[in-house]
Design a protein around this motif. Sequence first.
Motif, short mmCIF file in Angstrom:
data_model
loop_
_atom_site.label_atom_id
_atom_site.label_comp_id
_atom_site.label_asym_id
_atom_site.label_seq_id
_atom_site.Cartn_x
_atom_site.Cartn_y
_atom_site.Cartn_z
N ALA A 48 2.65 1.22 -66.98
CA ALA A 48 2.82 0.22 -68.03
C ALA A 48 2.10 -1.08 -67.70
N GLY A 49 1.73 -1.28 -66.43
CA GLY A 49 1.12 -2.52 -65.99
C GLY A 49 -0.39 -2.50 -65.95
N GLY A 50 -1.05 -1.63 -66.74
CA GLY A 50 -2.50 -1.64 -66.80
C GLY A 50 -3.02 -2.91 -67.45
N ARG A 51 -3.98 -3.59 -66.80
CA ARG A 51 -4.48 -4.85 -67.33
C ARG A 51 -6.01 -4.91 -67.23
N SER A 52 -6.62 -5.45 -68.26
CA SER A 52 -8.05 -5.76 -68.23
C SER A 52 -8.21 -7.14 -67.61
N ASN A 53 -8.95 -7.22 -66.52
CA ASN A 53 -9.16 -8.52 -65.87
C ASN A 53 -10.02 -9.44 -66.73
N ALA A 54 -10.91 -8.86 -67.52
CA ALA A 54 -11.83 -9.64 -68.35
C ALA A 54 -11.84 -9.02 -69.74
N PRO A 55 -10.98 -9.46 -70.66
CA PRO A 55 -10.78 -8.76 -71.93
C PRO A 55 -11.91 -8.94 -72.93
N ILE A 56 -13.06 -8.37 -72.61
CA ILE A 56 -14.21 -8.27 -73.50
C ILE A 56 -15.07 -7.15 -72.94
N CYS A 57 -15.80 -6.44 -73.82
CA CYS A 57 -16.39 -5.15 -73.44
C CYS A 57 -17.23 -5.17 -72.17
N GLY A 58 -18.38 -5.89 -72.19
CA GLY A 58 -19.31 -5.82 -71.08
C GLY A 58 -18.72 -6.26 -69.76
N SER A 60 -15.66 -6.40 -68.79
CA SER A 60 -14.60 -5.48 -68.36
C SER A 60 -15.18 -4.16 -67.86
N ARG A 61 -16.15 -3.62 -68.57
CA ARG A 61 -16.75 -2.35 -68.15
C ARG A 61 -17.46 -2.50 -66.81
N ALA A 62 -18.14 -3.62 -66.63
CA ALA A 62 -18.80 -3.85 -65.34
C ALA A 62 -17.77 -3.97 -64.22
N SER A 63 -16.64 -4.62 -64.48
CA SER A 63 -15.59 -4.72 -63.47
C SER A 63 -14.99 -3.36 -63.17
N SER A 68 -15.35 -5.26 -58.97
CA SER A 68 -15.50 -6.70 -58.73
C SER A 68 -15.33 -7.47 -60.02
N LEU A 69 -15.02 -8.75 -59.89
CA LEU A 69 -14.86 -9.62 -61.04
C LEU A 69 -16.21 -10.12 -61.54
N PRO A 70 -16.28 -10.64 -62.78
CA PRO A 70 -17.57 -10.97 -63.39
C PRO A 70 -18.43 -11.96 -62.62
N HIS A 71 -17.84 -12.97 -61.98
CA HIS A 71 -18.67 -13.93 -61.26
C HIS A 71 -19.41 -13.29 -60.09
N ARG A 72 -18.98 -12.10 -59.68
CA ARG A 72 -19.68 -11.38 -58.61
C ARG A 72 -20.72 -10.40 -59.18
N HIS A 73 -20.33 -9.61 -60.20
CA HIS A 73 -21.29 -8.61 -60.69
C HIS A 73 -22.28 -9.19 -61.70
N GLY A 74 -22.01 -10.35 -62.27
CA GLY A 74 -22.98 -11.03 -63.10
C GLY A 74 -22.88 -10.79 -64.58
N VAL A 75 -22.14 -9.76 -65.01
CA VAL A 75 -21.99 -9.50 -66.44
C VAL A 75 -20.85 -10.38 -66.94
N VAL A 76 -21.17 -11.64 -67.17
CA VAL A 76 -20.16 -12.64 -67.49
C VAL A 76 -19.94 -12.80 -68.99
N ALA A 77 -20.72 -12.07 -69.80
CA ALA A 77 -20.55 -12.07 -71.25
C ALA A 77 -21.10 -10.74 -71.77
N ASN A 78 -20.84 -10.46 -73.01
CA ASN A 78 -21.36 -9.23 -73.61
C ASN A 78 -22.89 -9.23 -73.66
N ASP A 79 -23.47 -8.03 -73.56
CA ASP A 79 -24.90 -7.79 -73.75
C ASP A 79 -25.76 -8.41 -72.66
N LEU A 80 -25.18 -8.60 -71.48
CA LEU A 80 -25.95 -8.93 -70.29
C LEU A 80 -26.06 -7.68 -69.44
N PRO A 81 -27.19 -7.45 -68.78
CA PRO A 81 -27.39 -6.18 -68.07
C PRO A 81 -26.69 -6.14 -66.72
#
Length: 452
Positions: A48-58, A60-63, A68-81
């Motif tokens: 029941a405790g499933g959580r999206s750390n970054a609730p937006i597609c890109g 979250s999928r990268a995480s 890793s969290l977005p500031h590490r993998h670099g996909v900090v918004a949608n449509d970034l590679p």
Amino acid sequence: MTRPNVVLVLADQWRGQDQGWLDDDRGRASAVRTPHLDRLAATGAAIAGGRSNAPICGPSRASLVTGSLPHRHGVVANDLPLPPDLPTLGTELAAAGYRTGWIGKWHLAGLPRDKWVPPAARPGIDHWVGVDCSHDHVDGHYYTGPDTKIDFSGYEPEVHTDLALDFLSRQGTEPFFLAVSYNPPHDPYDSVPDRLRSYDPAAATVPPNTPDTAGQRDTLSLYWSAITAVDAELGRIVVELDRLGLRRNTIIVVSSDHGDLLGAHGLRAKQSPYAEATRVPLVINGPGIPASRPDGLFGLTDLAPTLLGLAGLPPVGADGQDLSDRLRAGTRLRDEVIIGNWVSCDNGFDQGIGEWRGVITDDLTYARTVDGRPWLLYDDRADPWQRDNLAEDPAAASRVANADARLGTLLAAAEDHFLPADRLLDRVGMVEAWNARETALRGDRARLLPAR
């Protein structure tokens, strides 16, 4: 050891409150019928405790794939590679001898959205069929190669399941990883075919934090119909695994990249700290995982290291935890997870949702804005529908201070300096990609940054 196969079924924008097995989580049973998911939940870990750390597609999928969290993998918004040199769940499984496949939406290859995803843009994934991002759920198309576009008739989840069954039928002796990434129940909600519309709007019970209108009931009934339709496709995959004799050694994971506000709190889509956006389904069923409903939280950054742990492999990522031993024991998971919106974009930005970071525990949801202001604090036990924001309540000042200190400690441990959007995009090397996405998707509303 014989490593287990892994099948990940990922539905886009499926909020965690809408699962059939999740009874009385907020004082009443779920209105949604998910019989195939329910059977997996009854014999596996139903979280029941499933959580999206970054609730937006890109982001979250990268995480999900990097741990890793977005500031590490670099996909900090949608449509970034997604940077091609990052270790991922796919690269680590492939290195261990897995055949790897991904069918459907990827949304990590940058622009344009409608395209074939080349191998360099999907690290570790050998077999890929789909569209990087498309919301044509009926009579659409997919790519099988850089110059091979296949048109289809019918409902996209059914087509994607057919492609998944074909992948499963061609397995050899090596273990495999397959992700089936459905676009529904993501909007447009009215794209679910008439034959699959299985809920009566007049009978829909609208949540108490959501305006009760005829339009809202229509939207909920369509959204729930799409979930039940995706659940039927999950059932087809499970049946095929059984038929092929693969089920006994296959871990099946069902989840989503984020949820959907669907009008709750007067908002739509995602990018907010509310439970409707951050909470996701999460059921993990397979060898060595007993039937349980473990307490605690499980962030999507935990998924890659945990699946690698279940396969007997070292973890990947800097922020996720390997929770495999806790799943095997059916014991408590995490006490807290970081959540955030690293760079506001698209409909989140249009609704006034800026950059924020937050923390979720068993008891509360807290978030602060990029200027350091406490934004919201909810007592999730006493106020499960998050209608009483305590952030500016003088009587809750000590609770706000404690939650903010806790968030600060977590951000420091994650090496997240909580930079404003322009500085963060510069730091992760995404200014050029950001300007390209803004120009292509926002036109005269583009928020362009100076070249660095």
